[in-house]
Scaffold this motif. Sequence first.
Motif, PDB file in Angstrom:
ATOM      1  N   PRO A  75      87.936  66.256   6.135  1.00  0.00           N
ATOM      2  CA  PRO A  75      87.868  65.027   6.949  1.00  0.00           C
ATOM      3  C   PRO A  75      86.632  64.993   7.849  1.00  0.00           C
ATOM      4  O   PRO A  75      86.073  63.911   8.089  1.00  0.00           O
ATOM      5  CB  PRO A  75      89.156  65.089   7.775  1.00  0.00           C
ATOM      6  N   TYR A  76      86.189  66.161   8.342  1.00  0.00           N
ATOM      7  CA  TYR A  76      84.969  66.208   9.142  1.00  0.00           C
ATOM      8  C   TYR A  76      83.754  65.866   8.282  1.00  0.00           C
ATOM      9  O   TYR A  76      82.854  65.139   8.703  1.00  0.00           O
ATOM     10  CB  TYR A  76      84.771  67.604   9.744  1.00  0.00           C
ATOM     11  N   LEU A  77      83.743  66.390   7.055  1.00  0.00           N
ATOM     12  CA  LEU A  77      82.602  66.188   6.163  1.00  0.00           C
ATOM     13  C   LEU A  77      82.527  64.745   5.658  1.00  0.00           C
ATOM     14  O   LEU A  77      81.437  64.167   5.549  1.00  0.00           O
ATOM     15  CB  LEU A  77      82.688  67.151   4.967  1.00  0.00           C
ATOM     16  N   PHE A  78      83.693  64.154   5.354  1.00  0.00           N
ATOM     17  CA  PHE A  78      83.726  62.792   4.822  1.00  0.00           C
ATOM     18  C   PHE A  78      83.787  61.737   5.929  1.00  0.00           C
ATOM     19  O   PHE A  78      83.681  60.539   5.653  1.00  0.00           O
ATOM     20  CB  PHE A  78      84.927  62.608   3.885  1.00  0.00           C
ATOM     21  N   GLY A  79      83.972  62.180   7.161  1.00  0.00           N
ATOM     22  CA  GLY A  79      84.054  61.232   8.268  1.00  0.00           C
ATOM     23  C   GLY A  79      85.302  60.384   8.243  1.00  0.00           C
ATOM     24  O   GLY A  79      85.273  59.217   8.648  1.00  0.00           O
ATOM     25  N   VAL A  80      86.407  60.977   7.779  1.00  0.00           N
ATOM     26  CA  VAL A  80      87.672  60.243   7.684  1.00  0.00           C
ATOM     27  C   VAL A  80      88.588  60.680   8.831  1.00  0.00           C
ATOM     28  O   VAL A  80      88.736  61.873   9.100  1.00  0.00           O
ATOM     29  CB  VAL A  80      88.364  60.517   6.335  1.00  0.00           C
ATOM     30  N   HIS A  81      89.214  59.726   9.485  1.00  0.00           N
ATOM     31  CA  HIS A  81      90.098  60.038  10.602  1.00  0.00           C
ATOM     32  C   HIS A  81      91.511  60.300  10.090  1.00  0.00           C
ATOM     33  O   HIS A  81      92.333  59.387   9.970  1.00  0.00           O
ATOM     34  CB  HIS A  81      90.091  58.891  11.616  1.00  0.00           C
ATOM     35  N   ILE A  82      91.769  61.557   9.788  1.00  0.00           N
ATOM     36  CA  ILE A  82      93.093  61.985   9.356  1.00  0.00           C
ATOM     37  C   ILE A  82      93.265  63.418   9.823  1.00  0.00           C
ATOM     38  O   ILE A  82      92.295  64.179   9.894  1.00  0.00           O
ATOM     39  CB  ILE A  82      93.252  61.876   7.820  1.00  0.00           C
ATOM     40  N   ASN A  83      94.478  63.778  10.188  1.00  0.00           N
ATOM     41  CA  ASN A  83      94.740  65.136  10.646  1.00  0.00           C
ATOM     42  C   ASN A  83      94.357  66.134   9.563  1.00  0.00           C
ATOM     43  O   ASN A  83      94.810  66.038   8.417  1.00  0.00           O
ATOM     44  CB  ASN A  83      96.231  65.284  11.006  1.00  0.00           C
ATOM     45  N   VAL A  84      93.521  67.103   9.924  1.00  0.00           N
ATOM     46  CA  VAL A  84      93.017  68.062   8.937  1.00  0.00           C
ATOM     47  C   VAL A  84      94.132  68.889   8.316  1.00  0.00           C
ATOM     48  O   VAL A  84      94.000  69.392   7.186  1.00  0.00           O
ATOM     49  CB  VAL A  84      91.960  69.004   9.573  1.00  0.00           C
ATOM     50  N   LEU A  85      95.238  69.054   9.035  1.00  0.00           N
ATOM     51  CA  LEU A  85      96.357  69.840   8.514  1.00  0.00           C
ATOM     52  C   LEU A  85      96.947  69.211   7.251  1.00  0.00           C
ATOM     53  O   LEU A  85      97.370  69.919   6.337  1.00  0.00           O
ATOM     54  CB  LEU A  85      97.446  69.970   9.578  1.00  0.00           C
ATOM     55  N   ILE A  86      96.972  67.880   7.225  1.00  0.00           N
ATOM     56  CA  ILE A  86      97.533  67.176   6.065  1.00  0.00           C
ATOM     57  C   ILE A  86      96.712  67.469   4.814  1.00  0.00           C
ATOM     58  O   ILE A  86      97.258  67.777   3.747  1.00  0.00           O
ATOM     59  CB  ILE A  86      97.589  65.662   6.334  1.00  0.00           C
ATOM     60  N   MET A 125      96.943  54.227  -0.630  1.00  0.00           N
ATOM     61  CA  MET A 125      96.230  55.323   0.035  1.00  0.00           C
ATOM     62  C   MET A 125      94.732  55.217  -0.244  1.00  0.00           C
ATOM     63  O   MET A 125      94.327  54.911  -1.367  1.00  0.00           O
ATOM     64  CB  MET A 125      96.752  56.677  -0.455  1.00  0.00           C
ATOM     65  N   ASP A 126      93.922  55.457   0.782  1.00  0.00           N
ATOM     66  CA  ASP A 126      92.471  55.386   0.652  1.00  0.00           C
ATOM     67  C   ASP A 126      91.982  56.340  -0.433  1.00  0.00           C
ATOM     68  O   ASP A 126      92.437  57.495  -0.524  1.00  0.00           O
ATOM     69  CB  ASP A 126      91.827  55.737   1.994  1.00  0.00           C
ATOM     70  N   SER A 127      91.034  55.874  -1.250  1.00  0.00           N
ATOM     71  CA  SER A 127      90.531  56.693  -2.358  1.00  0.00           C
ATOM     72  C   SER A 127      89.874  57.980  -1.869  1.00  0.00           C
ATOM     73  O   SER A 127      89.932  59.011  -2.547  1.00  0.00           O
ATOM     74  CB  SER A 127      89.527  55.879  -3.188  1.00  0.00           C
ATOM     75  N   THR A 128      89.253  57.936  -0.688  1.00  0.00           N
ATOM     76  CA  THR A 128      88.622  59.137  -0.145  1.00  0.00           C
ATOM     77  C   THR A 128      89.660  60.192   0.201  1.00  0.00           C
ATOM     78  O   THR A 128      89.455  61.388  -0.029  1.00  0.00           O
ATOM     79  CB  THR A 128      87.794  58.800   1.119  1.00  0.00           C
ATOM     80  N   ILE A 129      90.801  59.746   0.735  1.00  0.00           N
ATOM     81  CA  ILE A 129      91.873  60.687   1.058  1.00  0.00           C
ATOM     82  C   ILE A 129      92.425  61.319  -0.214  1.00  0.00           C
ATOM     83  O   ILE A 129      92.679  62.525  -0.269  1.00  0.00           O
ATOM     84  CB  ILE A 129      92.995  59.972   1.837  1.00  0.00           C
ATOM     85  N   ILE A 130      92.589  60.510  -1.258  1.00  0.00           N
ATOM     86  CA  ILE A 130      93.058  61.032  -2.545  1.00  0.00           C
ATOM     87  C   ILE A 130      92.073  62.065  -3.077  1.00  0.00           C
ATOM     88  O   ILE A 130      92.468  63.138  -3.551  1.00  0.00           O
ATOM     89  CB  ILE A 130      93.244  59.893  -3.567  1.00  0.00           C
ATOM     90  N   LEU A 131      90.776  61.757  -2.979  1.00  0.00           N
ATOM     91  CA  LEU A 131      89.744  62.693  -3.437  1.00  0.00           C
ATOM     92  C   LEU A 131      89.825  64.006  -2.659  1.00  0.00           C
ATOM     93  O   LEU A 131      89.758  65.092  -3.250  1.00  0.00           O
ATOM     94  CB  LEU A 131      88.358  62.070  -3.262  1.00  0.00           C
ATOM     95  N   MET A 132      90.006  63.920  -1.353  1.00  0.00           N
ATOM     96  CA  MET A 132      90.098  65.126  -0.529  1.00  0.00           C
ATOM     97  C   MET A 132      91.323  65.959  -0.891  1.00  0.00           C
ATOM     98  O   MET A 132      91.265  67.200  -0.926  1.00  0.00           O
ATOM     99  CB  MET A 132      90.131  64.748   0.958  1.00  0.00           C
ATOM    100  N   LEU A 133      92.435  65.290  -1.172  1.00  0.00           N
ATOM    101  CA  LEU A 133      93.651  66.004  -1.560  1.00  0.00           C
ATOM    102  C   LEU A 133      93.455  66.727  -2.889  1.00  0.00           C
ATOM    103  O   LEU A 133      93.893  67.880  -3.058  1.00  0.00           O
ATOM    104  CB  LEU A 133      94.824  65.030  -1.657  1.00  0.00           C
ATOM    105  N   VAL A 134      92.784  66.063  -3.825  1.00  0.00           N
ATOM    106  CA  VAL A 134      92.521  66.682  -5.133  1.00  0.00           C
ATOM    107  C   VAL A 134      91.597  67.884  -4.973  1.00  0.00           C
ATOM    108  O   VAL A 134      91.848  68.965  -5.539  1.00  0.00           O
ATOM    109  CB  VAL A 134      91.903  65.656  -6.109  1.00  0.00           C
ATOM    110  N   ILE A 135      90.527  67.711  -4.202  1.00  0.00           N
ATOM    111  CA  ILE A 135      89.597  68.817  -3.964  1.00  0.00           C
ATOM    112  C   ILE A 135      90.318  69.975  -3.264  1.00  0.00           C
ATOM    113  O   ILE A 135      90.132  71.149  -3.613  1.00  0.00           O
ATOM    114  CB  ILE A 135      88.398  68.348  -3.114  1.00  0.00           C
TER     115      ILE A 135
END
Length: 205
Positions: free
Chosen positions: A73-84, A1-11
């Motif tokens: 995801p909007y702030l980090f520019g990551v393409h992932i469903n915001v609901l997740i 899993m991308d580190s940015t996604i992990i960071l977003m999940l933790v935040i």
Amino acid sequence: MDSTIILMLVIGYLLGSIPSGIWIGKVFYNKDIRQFGSGNMGTTNTFRVLGKKAGTIVLIIDMLKGTLAACQPYLFGVHINVLIIGCAAVIGHVFPIFARFKGGKAVATSAGILLAYSPLFFGIAWLIFLTTLYLSSMVSIASMVGLTLITILSLFFRDPILTVIAIILTIFVFYRHKGNLSRIKNGNENLVPFGLVYKRKKNKK
């Protein structure tokens, strides 16, 4: 899993873990709301124990927890469903690290996620919730019926992730309200001081 996604999940989890009802109760009212009313740290018990002002503030904060988490995801520019990503805030609200993993029922935080996903869907969801609340005078029924109808409506958005998450949240909210279901069945569920059922019971006295 991308580190940015992990960071977003933790935040997202940490945002959801903010026990707004507990902190506001202790700081401004010298009360731990978990020791009063239903013992829950969420919005409804805050209204019941601390009043409208505190309840409204907690409602806004709890919703914003979901919205801010889902907007990452909007702030980090990551393409992932915001609901997740937003679901991390729901998990945090229900199992908050800042409150010994004993949290609320996540209805307000779930609504906040919808705001980030679709303001239109958020508005429809609130209309359903408020209408059901007025008819029943019970937050528990409004939450369960509201999420059930929202799940059905999600089919029209043709987003499988939205529908799957809506189904999971609906099942989870029903589970978290199992105590309320027993009180509803026995006719002693707590009522909000307005709505048709409240007025009917008040007129009978």
